[in-house]
Each structure stands twice: as C-alpha cells, then as structure tokens.
Design an enzyme around this catalytic site. Structure first.
Site, PDB file in Angstrom:
ATOM      1  N   LYS A   1       7.672  17.827   9.483  1.00 31.50           N
ATOM      2  CA  LYS A   1       8.861  16.955   8.593  1.00 31.50           C
ATOM      3  C   LYS A   1       8.829  15.501   9.200  1.00 31.50           C
ATOM      4  O   LYS A   1       9.049  14.545   8.213  1.00 31.50           O
ATOM      5  CB  LYS A   1      10.236  17.637   9.604  1.00 31.50           C
ATOM      6  CG  LYS A   1      10.376  18.777   8.906  1.00 31.50           C
ATOM      7  CD  LYS A   1      11.496  19.601   9.530  1.00 31.50           C
ATOM      8  CE  LYS A   1      11.484  20.645   9.296  1.00 31.50           C
ATOM      9  NZ  LYS A   1      12.603  21.509  10.331  1.00 31.50           N
TER      10      LYS A   1
ATOM     11  N   ALA B   1      14.905  19.103  17.008  1.00 35.75           N
ATOM     12  CA  ALA B   1      16.413  19.804  16.835  1.00 35.75           C
ATOM     13  C   ALA B   1      17.538  19.510  17.163  1.00 35.75           C
ATOM     14  O   ALA B   1      18.431  19.474  17.222  1.00 35.75           O
ATOM     15  CB  ALA B   1      15.944  22.026  16.758  1.00 35.75           C
TER      16      ALA B   1
ATOM     17  N   GLY C   1      15.031  18.381  22.016  1.00 35.56           N
ATOM     18  CA  GLY C   1      13.070  18.055  21.422  1.00 35.56           C
ATOM     19  C   GLY C   1      13.866  17.410  19.525  1.00 35.56           C
ATOM     20  O   GLY C   1      15.680  16.759  19.531  1.00 35.56           O
TER      21      GLY C   1
ATOM     22  N   THR D   1       7.755  22.413   6.486  1.00 32.19           N
ATOM     23  CA  THR D   1       9.026  22.729   7.825  1.00 32.19           C
ATOM     24  C   THR D   1       7.442  21.944   9.192  1.00 32.19           C
ATOM     25  O   THR D   1       6.302  21.041   8.523  1.00 32.19           O
ATOM     26  CB  THR D   1       8.841  24.538   8.531  1.00 32.19           C
ATOM     27  OG1 THR D   1       9.191  24.629   9.522  1.00 32.19           O
ATOM     28  CG2 THR D   1       7.211  24.754   8.254  1.00 32.19           C
TER      29      THR D   1
HETATM   30  P1  ATR Z   1      12.278  21.166  17.862  1.00 32.98           P
HETATM   31  O1  ATR Z   1      12.002  20.743  16.564  1.00 32.98           O
HETATM   32  O2  ATR Z   1      12.562  22.853  17.936  1.00 32.98           O
HETATM   33  O3  ATR Z   1      13.699  20.395  18.198  1.00 32.98           O
HETATM   34  P2  ATR Z   1      10.421  20.192  20.039  1.00 32.98           P
HETATM   35  O4  ATR Z   1      11.276  18.784  19.705  1.00 32.98           O
HETATM   36  O5  ATR Z   1       9.458  20.522  20.686  1.00 32.98           O
HETATM   37  O6  ATR Z   1      10.947  21.330  19.086  1.00 32.98           O
HETATM   38  O7  ATR Z   1      11.654  19.953  20.836  1.00 32.98           O
HETATM   39  C1  ATR Z   1      11.440  21.372  22.213  1.00 32.98           C
HETATM   40  C2  ATR Z   1      12.550  21.776  22.852  1.00 32.98           C
HETATM   41  O8  ATR Z   1      12.476  23.439  23.770  1.00 32.98           O
HETATM   42  C3  ATR Z   1      12.506  20.948  23.960  1.00 32.98           C
HETATM   43  O9  ATR Z   1      13.785  20.071  24.267  1.00 32.98           O
HETATM   44  C4  ATR Z   1      11.865  21.537  25.327  1.00 32.98           C
HETATM   45  O10 ATR Z   1      11.832  20.226  26.449  1.00 32.98           O
HETATM   46  P3  ATR Z   1      11.381  19.237  26.577  1.00 32.98           P
HETATM   47  O11 ATR Z   1      12.029  18.210  25.567  1.00 32.98           O
HETATM   48  O12 ATR Z   1      11.855  18.882  27.941  1.00 32.98           O
HETATM   49  O13 ATR Z   1      10.012  19.675  26.218  1.00 32.98           O
HETATM   50  C5  ATR Z   1      12.359  22.072  25.360  1.00 32.98           C
HETATM   51  N1  ATR Z   1      11.773  23.215  25.430  1.00 32.98           N
HETATM   52  C6  ATR Z   1      10.318  23.908  25.531  1.00 32.98           C
HETATM   53  N2  ATR Z   1       9.501  25.012  26.270  1.00 32.98           N
HETATM   54  C7  ATR Z   1      10.264  24.744  27.285  1.00 32.98           C
HETATM   55  C8  ATR Z   1      10.191  24.936  28.812  1.00 32.98           C
HETATM   56  N3  ATR Z   1       9.411  25.744  29.628  1.00 32.98           N
HETATM   57  N4  ATR Z   1      11.207  24.491  29.588  1.00 32.98           N
HETATM   58  C9  ATR Z   1      12.175  24.196  29.275  1.00 32.98           C
HETATM   59  N5  ATR Z   1      12.874  23.726  28.180  1.00 32.98           N
HETATM   60  C10 ATR Z   1      11.489  23.774  26.923  1.00 32.98           C
END
Ligand code: ATR
Length: 282
Positions: free
Chosen positions: A37, A137, A135, A33
C-alpha cells in the site's frame, strides 16, 4: 456481471512490473494489501484525494484516454462480447485507449467508519475512544476518527514515538479533538484494537488490564477478523460489551473498491455472505 476478481501473490520487488502488467492487460483495476500500500504511492500516475489524505493506496483504477480526448475508466472501452449473444452491460467508448493511466485510491479509512456505524451502531461525533495501536492501521483510524469529530481520543501503543507522531498530526489537523496518550481514567464509548495482537493463539490481550477495565467501555471493535473471536472480543462479550470483528472493515473497503471500478452499487449482502463463507474455511 462478466467480471473476475483474482488473487495474485506479488513480491514487493516485482510490484512495479505487476502494475505495469495489469495496465498492459487492460485490467479494470487492482486491490493492494500489505506491504504494497505504501510502495504503490510512487508507482501510480495519479493519486485520488483519498490516497493523498491517508498516505497509502489500496485500490487502483486504470483509466484510458480515448479518441475523444477525455480520461475514462477502462471498463467503458469494451469490445462487444463475442458473437453478440451476451448482453454486455459495458457501455462502449469504441476502439482501444490511446493511453492508459493508473489512479490510486484509498478505501480503508472510510471502511473503518462504515464498519463502526453499521456493525456497532456507534455515533462517532462526540464519542470518547480508546485506540490501541499506532502502526499503519492505527494511524489511519486515529486520523479518520478525528476527522469524524470524536471528542476525545486516547492513544496507546507499545512504541511511544508512534503515539507522539499521530498525536501531533491530530493536534495540527483537528485541533478541536482532545488527544491523549495512555489509558483514560474515565469511561469511553468504545475501544478499537488496531494492533496485531490476537492474530496468534498465544498472544496476550492488547491492553494492560491493570490500567483499563472492560467495565469502562460499552463496545469493543477488533480490526482482526481471523480468528472470528479473539481473546479480546470473547472477554468483551462476556463483560456485556457490544462487539464486532474486522470482517466489516474488509467488506466495506472492498465494497468501495467495487464501486470505484464498476460505478455500480455494491451488493453488500452478497459480499458479506461470501466473506463469511470463505474467510473462516480451513
Ligand atoms: P498495520 O499496518 O496492521 O497497522 P503495523 O504498522 O506493523 O501494521 O502495526 C502493528 C501494530 O501492532 C503496532 O501498533 C504494533 O506496536 P509497535 O508500534 O510498538 O510495533 C503493534 N504490535 C505488534 N506486535 C506487538 C506486541 N507484541 N506487543 C504490543 N504491540 C504490538
């Protein structure tokens, strides 16, 4: 089944050594995880189509080359159970493998589709979708939904450059899907939250209520499974939407991995019950 599924905490810098250790100990396979990955892509000997397509490995199957030359899952190189009392279901190739390889798979993308179909009874073909988050996912969900021929996909993310990246991948790979950035003006069939907003109690809702109303959707899927009901899901439930949390995705990616390792149909009800009993403890 005389199998064990164990959890190990591994630092990213030790991932290669951990995979080599599992190979040396002749594990049937591994799940990986975050953040492993992507790192694992470079650390396996072969990538299955699923890992190539989604650019990430969440499942490894170890395979051995036997005396007869072909590659077979390690489970078939069984040593008969001690004392011969247990009726081991493992068919045996005999002996130990001459060589062992690690094959990388990805079961996350299929799990998104299975969860939407099973938990929300959603027909994906032709659907209009609002996807929050671009991001890791979010990107996988966007591409998988496009491959399932949804008709319109609206992408929203705090960082616009990621939306643009995913948008151009879809335009190239799935030209028949309309992919827009920003909130839809019209109704959609469902909304998916693929951001991490909702994991913490103080998090705001993952979308801007001034630009999109819950009245514009029939269903909401939140990839977050802990807490069981995020603020988003609570609001959606009160607004009369169908809702589901991310437990189904966790279940289906695990079920597919089970099948990859054991070549047996996964006991979905048993697995779901075990998740429900254990994920929400403590
Ligand atoms: P994962 O693999 O779980 O998708 P990630 O690639 O870090 O993890 O993606 C996290 C997602 O949550 C992204 O869409 C992120 O937005 P950014 O691309 O702008 O970083 C979003 N996210 C995390 N914290 C956030 C916040 N405080 N406000 C808005 N979006 C947030």
């Amino acid at each position: 089944m005389n199998w064990r599924y164990l959890a190990f905490e591994v630092e990213p810098r030790n991932l290669r050594a951990a995979i080599e250790g599992a190979r040396a100990m002749q594990f049937a396979g591994l799940n990986l995880t975050v953040p492993h990955k992507l790192l694992a892509l470079e650390m396996v000997d072969m990538l299955d189509e699923s890992a190539k397509t989604w650019g990430a490995v969440n499942t490894i199957r170890f395979e051995g080359r036997g005396a007869r030359g072909g590659w077979l899952p390690l489970r078939v190189f069984g040593v008969p159970a001690a004392g011969g009392k247990s009726k081991s279901a493992r068919p045996t190739e005999g002996g130990t493998p001459i060589e062992i390889r690690a094959v990388g798979f990805n079961t996350d993308a299929d799990a998104i589709v299975a969860a939407l179909r099973e938990d929300l009874k959603i027909e994906l073909r032709g659907a209009k979708v609002l996807l929050l988050g671009a991001g890791g996912a979010g990107r996988t969900a966007a591409l998988k939904l496009a491959s399932e021929k949804v008709s319109e996909l609206f992408l929203v993310n705090r960082t616009i450059s990621k939306v643009l990246g995913v948008q151009s991948e879809i335009v190239k790979g799935f030209p028949s899907v309309y992919v827009g950035q920003g909130y839809p003006r019209t109704e959609v069939d469902f909304v998916i939250n693929a951001t991490s907003l909702g994991l913490q109690a103080g998090d705001p809702l993952p979308w801007d209520g001034k630009q999109f109303s819950l009245k514009q959707t029939r269903a909401v899927y939140d990839m977050i499974y802990r807490p069981a009901e995020t603020k988003l899901l609570a609001a959606a439930r009160k607004a009369g939407c169908k809702t589901a949390n991310g437990l189904g995705m966790l279940l289906y990616q695990g079920a597919k991995a089970f099948e990859i390792w054991t070549a047996q149909p996964p006991p979905l009800h048993v697995m779901r019950r075990a998740l429900e009993q254990n994920v929400y403890v403590g």
